[in-house]
Design a protein around this motif. Sequence first.
Motif, PDB file in Angstrom:
ATOM      1  N   TYR A  67      -7.186   4.584   9.566  1.00 18.07           N
ATOM      2  CA  TYR A  67      -6.090   5.497   9.874  1.00 18.07           C
ATOM      3  C   TYR A  67      -6.568   6.897   9.507  1.00 18.07           C
ATOM      4  N   GLU A 101      -1.175  -3.450  11.359  1.00 21.06           N
ATOM      5  CA  GLU A 101      -0.928  -2.488  12.432  1.00 21.06           C
ATOM      6  C   GLU A 101      -0.218  -3.139  13.613  1.00 21.06           C
ATOM      7  N   VAL A 139      -7.157  -2.451  10.110  1.00 20.36           N
ATOM      8  CA  VAL A 139      -6.089  -2.639  11.096  1.00 20.36           C
ATOM      9  C   VAL A 139      -5.085  -3.696  10.655  1.00 20.36           C
TER      10      VAL A 139
END
Length: 351
Positions: free
Chosen positions: A325, A104, A101
């Motif tokens: 992802y 992000e 992450v």
Amino acid sequence: MSSVFKEKETIQLLQKLVEIPSPSGYTKEIMKFMASLLDDMQVTYQLSNKGALIATIEGKDTSKHRLLTAHTDTLGAMVKEIKGSGRLKLSMIGGFNWNAVEGEYCHIHTASGKRVRGTILMHQTTVHVYKNAGSAERSVENIEVRLDEKVTNADETRALGIEVGDFVSFDPRFEQTDSGFIKSRHLDDKASTALLLQLIASIKENDLKLPNTTHFYISNNEEIGYGGNSNIPAEVVEYIAVDMGAIGDGQTSDEYTVSICAKDSSGPYHYDLTRHLVDLAKQQGIEYKLDIYPYYGSDASAAIRAGFDVKHALFGPGIEASHAYERTHIDSLKHTAALLEAYVLSPMETE
């Protein structure tokens, strides 16, 4: 193969689902959305005290039931600490690696209902300042949220309404490619949730007669281990978790077929029920892979641990880069939808 799979509608529904924030513990909005869909379809459902949704369609045999489950809760985080700089330290919800992450965009969901934007970054991100920007450990101590607000200290952050315990959701970044791939966070398990909802819609629209009363259990705590382990009707004989197939070295699962799990970290799934799924796939030309997931648990295994006397099995679309992802392909969704339809229309196996 299923003739009722609606590609455009399924992808549109999947995008809606992944774009509704729902980290475990913060799922009211998405459950309300799904309840509205079931209301539109005139399908009977109940809400558990934990917030799960259980829809029921009566079958010819009302004495022996089936249950299929998918989960709408996702990975996420909570505010652990408001740092002196005004940035946020996080506590994980679910199991993932911080590098998954890093970089992000995210929302901080305050108690007042306000959403504040931010970016998840390493404290040592700036290469012109930090010599160890590339080598520093991606850990809870080094990862932080940079808020998109003018804040320079903890008091200014608190003035925005942000406090310890606020939920943090990650942007999904949904995209469908011309080559048929679907890329997004939270395909685990919103891809399966979309397929279950589309199956319910197909049953209603085509007036399909199920051989057994069937429950569709949308759970909301799977990522933290106890999503589908309660509120299981006593008549349920077969329990199917519809969840992602894990892809990687040593795995047979891929992004183009339906993955049927024979065993995960909880142990083997019910042999006869798993073979029934394999036989259905063979009979109907559904492309599938049998697989074992070494670091995996499902709502079906949680139900077994809770003491329910059911036959349990697990299958779902193959998802690449799980808990990061993620990506799958429309072919995997099609084959999973076909196996779902074949299963709910098949006679229940008897010993």
